[in-house]
Design an enzyme around this catalytic site. Sequence first.
Site, PDB file in Angstrom:
ATOM      1  N   HIS A 162       0.847  -1.204   0.000  1.00  0.00           N
ATOM      2  CA  HIS A 162       0.000   0.000   0.000  1.00  0.00           C
ATOM      3  C   HIS A 162       0.883   1.256   0.000  1.00  0.00           C
ATOM      4  O   HIS A 162       0.676   2.162  -0.807  1.00  0.00           O
ATOM      5  CB  HIS A 162      -0.928  -0.003   1.215  1.00  0.00           C
ATOM      6  CG  HIS A 162      -1.583   1.320   1.487  1.00  0.00           C
ATOM      7  ND1 HIS A 162      -2.575   1.839   0.684  1.00  0.00           N
ATOM      8  CD2 HIS A 162      -1.354   2.250   2.461  1.00  0.00           C
ATOM      9  CE1 HIS A 162      -2.940   3.025   1.156  1.00  0.00           C
ATOM     10  NE2 HIS A 162      -2.203   3.307   2.226  1.00  0.00           N
ATOM     11  N   ASP A 167       7.031  21.284 -26.552  1.00  0.00           N
ATOM     12  CA  ASP A 167       6.891  19.942 -25.967  1.00  0.00           C
ATOM     13  C   ASP A 167       7.961  19.836 -24.896  1.00  0.00           C
ATOM     14  O   ASP A 167       8.610  20.826 -24.570  1.00  0.00           O
ATOM     15  CB  ASP A 167       7.092  18.858 -27.054  1.00  0.00           C
ATOM     16  CG  ASP A 167       6.433  17.537 -26.682  1.00  0.00           C
ATOM     17  OD1 ASP A 167       6.690  17.042 -25.578  1.00  0.00           O
ATOM     18  OD2 ASP A 167       5.650  17.005 -27.483  1.00  0.00           O
ATOM     19  N   TRP A 216       6.992   0.207   3.870  1.00  0.00           N
ATOM     20  CA  TRP A 216       7.497   0.873   2.661  1.00  0.00           C
ATOM     21  C   TRP A 216       8.925   1.383   2.866  1.00  0.00           C
ATOM     22  O   TRP A 216       9.647   1.655   1.927  1.00  0.00           O
ATOM     23  CB  TRP A 216       6.569   2.012   2.223  1.00  0.00           C
ATOM     24  CG  TRP A 216       6.812   3.334   2.890  1.00  0.00           C
ATOM     25  CD1 TRP A 216       6.412   3.699   4.133  1.00  0.00           C
ATOM     26  CD2 TRP A 216       7.529   4.449   2.353  1.00  0.00           C
ATOM     27  NE1 TRP A 216       6.827   4.980   4.401  1.00  0.00           N
ATOM     28  CE2 TRP A 216       7.516   5.469   3.322  1.00  0.00           C
ATOM     29  CE3 TRP A 216       8.178   4.703   1.149  1.00  0.00           C
ATOM     30  CZ2 TRP A 216       8.116   6.708   3.130  1.00  0.00           C
ATOM     31  CZ3 TRP A 216       8.780   5.947   0.957  1.00  0.00           C
ATOM     32  CH2 TRP A 216       8.754   6.929   1.941  1.00  0.00           C
ATOM     33  N   SER A 241      12.866   5.831 -14.004  1.00  0.00           N
ATOM     34  CA  SER A 241      11.803   6.638 -14.611  1.00  0.00           C
ATOM     35  C   SER A 241      11.812   8.051 -14.031  1.00  0.00           C
ATOM     36  O   SER A 241      11.712   9.046 -14.770  1.00  0.00           O
ATOM     37  CB  SER A 241      10.451   5.961 -14.361  1.00  0.00           C
ATOM     38  OG  SER A 241       9.408   6.846 -14.616  1.00  0.00           O
ATOM     39  N   SER A 242      11.962   8.138 -12.705  1.00  0.00           N
ATOM     40  CA  SER A 242      11.954   9.462 -12.060  1.00  0.00           C
ATOM     41  C   SER A 242      13.146  10.300 -12.507  1.00  0.00           C
ATOM     42  O   SER A 242      13.011  11.509 -12.740  1.00  0.00           O
ATOM     43  CB  SER A 242      12.022   9.305 -10.545  1.00  0.00           C
ATOM     44  OG  SER A 242      10.842   8.763 -10.067  1.00  0.00           O
ATOM     45  N   HIS A 261      13.011  11.665   3.458  1.00  0.00           N
ATOM     46  CA  HIS A 261      12.425  12.929   3.860  1.00  0.00           C
ATOM     47  C   HIS A 261      12.267  13.904   2.687  1.00  0.00           C
ATOM     48  O   HIS A 261      11.181  14.462   2.493  1.00  0.00           O
ATOM     49  CB  HIS A 261      13.123  13.582   5.047  1.00  0.00           C
ATOM     50  CG  HIS A 261      12.225  14.622   5.632  1.00  0.00           C
ATOM     51  ND1 HIS A 261      11.181  14.317   6.465  1.00  0.00           N
ATOM     52  CD2 HIS A 261      12.137  15.939   5.403  1.00  0.00           C
ATOM     53  CE1 HIS A 261      10.493  15.405   6.732  1.00  0.00           C
ATOM     54  NE2 HIS A 261      11.061  16.414   6.103  1.00  0.00           N
ATOM     55  N   GLU A 303      11.763  13.022  -0.180  1.00  0.00           N
ATOM     56  CA  GLU A 303      10.678  12.404  -0.959  1.00  0.00           C
ATOM     57  C   GLU A 303       9.318  12.987  -0.558  1.00  0.00           C
ATOM     58  O   GLU A 303       8.442  13.190  -1.390  1.00  0.00           O
ATOM     59  CB  GLU A 303      10.715  10.880  -0.748  1.00  0.00           C
ATOM     60  CG  GLU A 303       9.534  10.106  -1.308  1.00  0.00           C
ATOM     61  CD  GLU A 303       9.467  10.106  -2.821  1.00  0.00           C
ATOM     62  OE1 GLU A 303      10.495  10.386  -3.464  1.00  0.00           O
ATOM     63  OE2 GLU A 303       8.381   9.831  -3.355  1.00  0.00           O
ATOM     64  N   TYR A 351       8.795  15.958   0.306  1.00  0.00           N
ATOM     65  CA  TYR A 351       8.657  17.251  -0.360  1.00  0.00           C
ATOM     66  C   TYR A 351       8.576  17.106  -1.866  1.00  0.00           C
ATOM     67  O   TYR A 351       7.996  17.956  -2.548  1.00  0.00           O
ATOM     68  CB  TYR A 351       9.801  18.181   0.069  1.00  0.00           C
ATOM     69  CG  TYR A 351       9.666  18.499   1.532  1.00  0.00           C
ATOM     70  CD1 TYR A 351       8.688  19.400   1.961  1.00  0.00           C
ATOM     71  CD2 TYR A 351      10.407  17.849   2.486  1.00  0.00           C
ATOM     72  CE1 TYR A 351       8.497  19.649   3.304  1.00  0.00           C
ATOM     73  CE2 TYR A 351      10.231  18.091   3.832  1.00  0.00           C
ATOM     74  CZ  TYR A 351       9.272  18.995   4.239  1.00  0.00           C
ATOM     75  OH  TYR A 351       9.067  19.224   5.567  1.00  0.00           O
ATOM     76  N   SER A 398      -1.142  26.924  -5.795  1.00  0.00           N
ATOM     77  CA  SER A 398      -0.756  28.313  -6.079  1.00  0.00           C
ATOM     78  C   SER A 398      -1.303  28.806  -7.414  1.00  0.00           C
ATOM     79  O   SER A 398      -1.289  30.011  -7.690  1.00  0.00           O
ATOM     80  CB  SER A 398       0.775  28.443  -6.088  1.00  0.00           C
ATOM     81  OG  SER A 398       1.285  28.081  -4.833  1.00  0.00           O
ATOM     82  N   HIS A 449      15.169  12.992  12.095  1.00  0.00           N
ATOM     83  CA  HIS A 449      14.021  13.117  13.012  1.00  0.00           C
ATOM     84  C   HIS A 449      13.098  11.898  12.898  1.00  0.00           C
ATOM     85  O   HIS A 449      12.206  11.720  13.720  1.00  0.00           O
ATOM     86  CB  HIS A 449      13.264  14.441  12.810  1.00  0.00           C
ATOM     87  CG  HIS A 449      12.510  14.572  11.535  1.00  0.00           C
ATOM     88  ND1 HIS A 449      12.343  15.772  10.882  1.00  0.00           N
ATOM     89  CD2 HIS A 449      11.865  13.680  10.760  1.00  0.00           C
ATOM     90  CE1 HIS A 449      11.625  15.604   9.791  1.00  0.00           C
ATOM     91  NE2 HIS A 449      11.321  14.339   9.706  1.00  0.00           N
ATOM     92  N   HIS A 450      13.323  11.069  11.864  1.00  0.00           N
ATOM     93  CA  HIS A 450      12.569   9.811  11.756  1.00  0.00           C
ATOM     94  C   HIS A 450      13.202   8.728  12.619  1.00  0.00           C
ATOM     95  O   HIS A 450      12.678   7.617  12.679  1.00  0.00           O
ATOM     96  CB  HIS A 450      12.555   9.325  10.302  1.00  0.00           C
ATOM     97  CG  HIS A 450      11.836  10.258   9.364  1.00  0.00           C
ATOM     98  ND1 HIS A 450      10.497  10.148   9.093  1.00  0.00           N
ATOM     99  CD2 HIS A 450      12.278  11.321   8.650  1.00  0.00           C
ATOM    100  CE1 HIS A 450      10.138  11.100   8.230  1.00  0.00           C
ATOM    101  NE2 HIS A 450      11.207  11.827   7.950  1.00  0.00           N
ATOM    102  N   THR A 481       7.148  27.180   5.383  1.00  0.00           N
ATOM    103  CA  THR A 481       5.807  26.629   5.154  1.00  0.00           C
ATOM    104  C   THR A 481       4.757  27.630   5.622  1.00  0.00           C
ATOM    105  O   THR A 481       3.725  27.832   4.964  1.00  0.00           O
ATOM    106  CB  THR A 481       5.635  25.281   5.888  1.00  0.00           C
ATOM    107  OG1 THR A 481       6.754  24.450   5.593  1.00  0.00           O
ATOM    108  CG2 THR A 481       4.366  24.572   5.460  1.00  0.00           C
ATOM    109  N   LYS A 491       4.206  30.285   3.105  1.00  0.00           N
ATOM    110  CA  LYS A 491       3.341  29.850   1.999  1.00  0.00           C
ATOM    111  C   LYS A 491       1.867  29.890   2.417  1.00  0.00           C
ATOM    112  O   LYS A 491       1.018  30.393   1.683  1.00  0.00           O
ATOM    113  CB  LYS A 491       3.729  28.442   1.549  1.00  0.00           C
ATOM    114  CG  LYS A 491       5.126  28.378   0.955  1.00  0.00           C
ATOM    115  CD  LYS A 491       5.464  27.002   0.439  1.00  0.00           C
ATOM    116  CE  LYS A 491       4.897  26.782  -0.925  1.00  0.00           C
ATOM    117  NZ  LYS A 491       5.602  27.480  -1.977  1.00  0.00           N
ATOM    118  N   ARG A 516       1.589   1.217  15.085  1.00  0.00           N
ATOM    119  CA  ARG A 516       1.213   1.044  13.679  1.00  0.00           C
ATOM    120  C   ARG A 516       1.699  -0.335  13.213  1.00  0.00           C
ATOM    121  O   ARG A 516       2.450  -1.004  13.914  1.00  0.00           O
ATOM    122  CB  ARG A 516       1.839   2.152  12.822  1.00  0.00           C
ATOM    123  CG  ARG A 516       3.341   2.140  12.819  1.00  0.00           C
ATOM    124  CD  ARG A 516       3.938   3.379  12.204  1.00  0.00           C
ATOM    125  NE  ARG A 516       3.829   3.391  10.753  1.00  0.00           N
ATOM    126  CZ  ARG A 516       4.675   4.055   9.943  1.00  0.00           C
ATOM    127  NH1 ARG A 516       5.682   4.762  10.455  1.00  0.00           N
ATOM    128  NH2 ARG A 516       4.514   4.043   8.647  1.00  0.00           N
TER     129      ARG A 516
END
Lengths: 525, 157
Positions: free
Chosen positions: A76, A105, A141, A168-169, A252, A254, A256, A267, A301-302, A327, A330, A449
């Site tokens: 998931h 293009d 994950w 791909s990315s 991390h 990722e 963002y 925006s 921090h993780h 943040t 924004k 979890r």
Amino acid sequence: MEAVHAHEHGHEHHPSGIMRWVTTTNHKDIGTLYLWFSFTMFMVGGVMALIIRSELFQPGLQVVNPDFFNQMTTLHGLIMVFGAIMPAFVGFANWQIPMMSGAPDMAFPRMNNWSFWLLPPAALLLIISLFVPGGAAAAGWTLYAPLTVQLGMGMDLTIFAVHILGMSSIMGSINIITTILNLRAPGMNMMKMPLFVWTWLITAYLLIAVMPVLAGAVTMTLTDRHFGTHFFNAAGGGDPVLFQHIFWFFGHPEVYIIAIPAFGVVSQVIPAFSRKPLFGYTSMVYATSSIAILSFLVWAHHMYTVGMPVQAQLFYMYATMLIAVPTGVKVFNWVATMWKGSLTFETPMLFAIGFLFLFTMGGFSGLVLSITPVDIQLHDTYYVVAHFHYVMVAGALFSAFAGVYFWLPKWTGRMYDETLGKWHFWLTMIFFNVTFFVQHFLGLAGMPRRIPDYALQFADFNMISSIGAFGFGLSQVFFLYIVLKAIRSGEKSPERPWEGADTLEWTMLPTPAPYHSFETPPVIK
Amino acid sequence: MECTGRGLSADFSLTAKRNDSLSAAGRHLVFCFILAVSFAISLGFALAGAWPILPFAGAEMLALYLAFQYVARHAGDYERITVEDERVVLESVDGARTVRHEFNRRWAQVVLDWARGDGHCRLALRYCGREVEFGRHLTDAEREAVAQRLRQTIRNY
């Protein structure tokens, strides 16, 4: 000498049917492919979420065995992050970046085709891994070692899938950077670019910086599994915590990579329905860049609970809190854009405001988790699950919905049904909160979890959450109906359905956008 | 895009360049910045023992370098048409490839074709049954203006 009207020549052979989509190099076609692929994967990942929530509907083991439950939580997460949300925003990038920057293009159309067609095999590998001996990867994950060193061949398929998705990315990012930097229309300098284009430029930089880190991490896992290395295997002198550092150095930013394009969509939408220019455009650009830079400095921090010196804890705590500043800039600018604007609340605007409200909540729960002693209490609890779903779903997904409703008329020439769109918004908004808000309470009460069974004290909130999840899932099937209805029988869209939208695709291109746009670049005054 | 009508000794001369929104210096700066960041990250991990990140970063930087090289190679693409004495010379540079066509001024025909089916016009020179298209860096309005100017120049010989 008279002008000669020559015969039409230079007929190019355009494949039709399925081959049109396999061989296409047109950015709009590829954007469409990305969007449909991401929605398909969203449904697949969503079904997995519903299996998880079915098992958690009441305490005890009723629906699946614990190992399959772990496979579902892993797939998931991987499918939603890499298969649904990221491709959705790449789809937006493909459709919108050339049109918004006045380019004909993408810079490398064939590579663009490749970038997309790598995705289905990768997704297939992930799904096939469910059916191999030992089942799919069941390590979450985050793919933490040393569990990943011990899993069956489903883990190998996952590693290859992650590699392909990474390729791909990377190709997509190179394409986006070269397109934005080199193919902008004359007169469109960097500080005239629409914010969506800016956010994708920054996102592409982030992807380029962190994708090799992920590729290295899964390769080391692979060699630990099969080639006798001991990068992460403590039994051989390796360091499992090193994997966590590597993973979160990718993981991390990722977050963002997913959130920043969402900021870009919002925006564009908020100024259009406020009928005002975006407040503080320059500060938005700098705030987005600051968030991207800070995202490289906060990964640990993780990992507060793995143990680290108190100085390091303080550094990561304060660095994480610092992200709240750009943040906040924004959020302030979005609110200030609406302030005294001539607001209307069509579906894209509703989703943008929903994003603003719920993403801010997700940001606040992130601030709570940034505080080391609090995080040590809440680590690996449902509070974290609630937090990141407020960021990923209410942040990224709500913004993607806003984007689809906003640009659907431009893409298809048809309007969606506004009443149904509003129903979709309210159902999504209500069921999202029913599903995830209660998970804060579960986490605060100590429910861990990634468990298929739990103590009786958590039963009521889990039942509420599961009911919300089914409502949320069905609401997204309703979204599919709304989009298909619009494409098949929607009212013809006016040239500019949103009077406040003023970027190039609305002001200089007809609706629907022609197959080839800006073959000769517009001049921006 | 840059269109210039040059007087000089020729009766008519026009150079049309493709639009390139990033200078060569800008390209170098961007590439060096990304290279430095990527190298610093992968070197840091290599020093911590995770050296396999380094080759992946290297491969990625190579891909980015090749992409930027491709863009740079085509940054100087241009088309030039010169009408001088009896000759009309069409010169086209596409990357490293330079193609030059010469037409007899008395027999050259200007073709402006709106029937290509995509809403844009096509500009070409026709001579002795062969037709050479040009103006790919021009807008439709510019193609029309160039066609008109060319016809006048060729007719006035």
